[in-house]
Enzyme design. Structure first.
Site, PDB file in Angstrom:
ATOM      1  N   ARG A   1     110.453  11.220  50.925  1.00 10.95           N
ATOM      2  CA  ARG A   1     109.763  12.204  50.096  1.00 10.95           C
ATOM      3  C   ARG A   1     109.541  11.649  48.694  1.00 10.95           C
ATOM      4  O   ARG A   1     108.534  11.941  48.053  1.00 10.95           O
ATOM      5  CB  ARG A   1     110.571  13.512  50.029  1.00 10.95           C
TER       6      ARG A   1
ATOM      7  N   TYR B   1      84.083  22.462  44.523  1.00 10.97           N
ATOM      8  CA  TYR B   1      84.468  22.698  45.909  1.00 10.97           C
ATOM      9  C   TYR B   1      85.155  24.054  46.009  1.00 10.97           C
ATOM     10  O   TYR B   1      86.001  24.410  45.181  1.00 10.97           O
ATOM     11  CB  TYR B   1      85.387  21.571  46.379  1.00 10.97           C
TER      12      TYR B   1
ATOM     13  N   ASP C   1      87.251  15.074  39.392  1.00  9.21           N
ATOM     14  CA  ASP C   1      87.259  14.937  40.851  1.00  9.21           C
ATOM     15  C   ASP C   1      86.193  13.911  41.215  1.00  9.21           C
ATOM     16  O   ASP C   1      84.999  14.126  41.012  1.00  9.21           O
ATOM     17  CB  ASP C   1      86.950  16.280  41.501  1.00  9.21           C
TER      18      ASP C   1
ATOM     19  N   LYS D   1      88.148  12.127  52.682  1.00  8.61           N
ATOM     20  CA  LYS D   1      86.707  11.900  52.701  1.00  8.61           C
ATOM     21  C   LYS D   1      86.390  10.400  52.730  1.00  8.61           C
ATOM     22  O   LYS D   1      86.704   9.711  53.689  1.00  8.61           O
ATOM     23  CB  LYS D   1      86.063  12.624  51.527  1.00  8.61           C
TER      24      LYS D   1
END
Length: 379
Positions: free
Chosen positions: A47, A99, A171, A196
């Protein structure tokens, strides 16, 4: 100094030896043994960090010219962690054409938690200045924006934000670090949905936060290990493998998109084409200045809702699906998918109506893709 397309394949940063393996091994381990009480191992618990993830993060940081990148289980996980670096009463100015998932997070999760948001058209710097307040902590822009392809001048927005003591967050999902590097233009943090273009094959979810400031990197890593939405080793492997072909994929997608955008503009059924590569696009000059390519994204408005639905129903190579940036060409219906949670009045104000479609162009042959669209329109 190597060019970015070479770095996609041969990064110069490598955080640990990989024992001669050309492909980074998948360290499918939750925990690691320490050498001794006096000497802890570099890795302790996945983690916090994992060798496979470390290699991927170093590669993404190098491509964006950042000091560090932190990988998350999705783009939304990255954005959620990012919001944690701000005081609960902080103020953030954000673009009003983002988005839909970002808008949903900001409005329905971050705002109830205490953060305050003002949404505005960030392509006009005066709009940003007008929204600035003494407690403004950041300006958040998406450029090109999703889905109407608005272009914000990153360098100019950075100057406005920094003059007010705020961060600029960008972004960069639509163009990737191959076509746009916001940190070089003055941004403080870059956000990616690695699902993406970076991953590129529609086979895994991922998100990244990249920064050029060590103090910000330290904060981001603290929240990443605390929240725990880390990217798993196998997903890290998939995204790193995808990045190796990013340059050739993106060049092909951009070339295809240019041909398709010009073809769509000539169709009588198409009222408007949103494509940043058109010289008459409002952001064209800014794009030419801050980008090295126009990317593979197109949006369009057709003449009737029936035409939109016919395209979605009749295409064969294009697929009706909600993502972008992969090798497969996709068509999205934003009003029902990416922006379904945006209030109708707000959607319509931006032109996201029942005639509006978004296309993610893949790596297929451009002539075949055009023929697919032509056949669907003329069915």
């Amino acid at each position: 100094m190597l060019e970015k397309d070479t770095i996609c394949v041969h990064p110069t940063r490598c955080p640990h030896p990989i024992h001669g393996s050309i492909t980074t091994p998948i360290f499918q381990a939750a925990t690691f043994v320490h050498e001794s009480v006096e000497k802890e191992s570099e890795y302790s618990y996945s983690r916090v960090q994992n060798p496979t993830r470390a290699v991927l993060e170093a590669r993404v940081a190098e491509l964006e010219n950042g000091v560090d990148a932190v990988a998350f289980a999705s783009g939304m996980a990255a954005e959620t962690a990012l919001m944690n670096i701000f005081e609960s009463s902080g103020h953030i100015i954000a673009g009003d054409d983002l988005y839909g998932g970002s808008l949903r997070l900001f409005r329905y999760v971050s705002s109830p938690a205490g953060l305050r948001f003002d949404f505005t058209d960030t392509t006009n710097l005066e709009n940003i200045r007008a929204k600035l307040r003494p407690d403004t902590k950041a300006v958040y822009v998406e450029t090109p924006s999703n889905p109407t392809m608005q272009v914000t001048d990153i360098a100019a927005a950075a100057k406005v934000a920094h003059a007010a003591g705020a961060l600029l967050i960008v972004d960069n999902t639509f163009l990737s670090p191959l076509f746009q590097r916001p940190l070089d233009l003055g941004a403080d943090i870059v956000v990616h949905s690695g699902t993406k273009y970076l991953g590129g094959h529609n086979d895994t979810l991922a998100g990244f936060l990249v920064t050029k400031k060590p103090e910000l990197a330290e904060k981001l890593r603290f929240y990443a290990k605390t929240v725990g939405a880390c990217l798993a080793p196998f997903d890290c492997f998939l995204v790193e493998r995808g990045i190796k072909t990013l340059a050739v994929r993106l060049e092909k997608q951009a070339a295809n998109a240019e041909k398709i955008a010009h073809w769509l503009r000539e169709r009588p059924e198409v009222r408007k084409v949103y494509y940043i590569g058109f010289p008459d696009h409002p952001g064209y000059e800014v794009t030419k200045r801050q980008c090295s390519g126009f990317g593979g994204m197109i949006s369009l408005e057709v003449n009737t809702p029936e035409t939109a639905k016919k395209i979605l129903r009749e295409v064969r190579l294009f697929q009706y699906a909600e993502s972008l940036g992969g090798v497969d060409s996709l068509i999205t219906y934003p009003m029902l998918q990416t922006h379904a949670d945006v209030p109708e009045e707000e959607r319509l104000k931006r032109g996201i109506n029942d005639r509006f479609l978004r296309i993610s162009v893949g790596i297929e042959n451009a002539a075949d893709l055009i023929e697919d669209l032509r056949a669907a329109l003329e069915k």
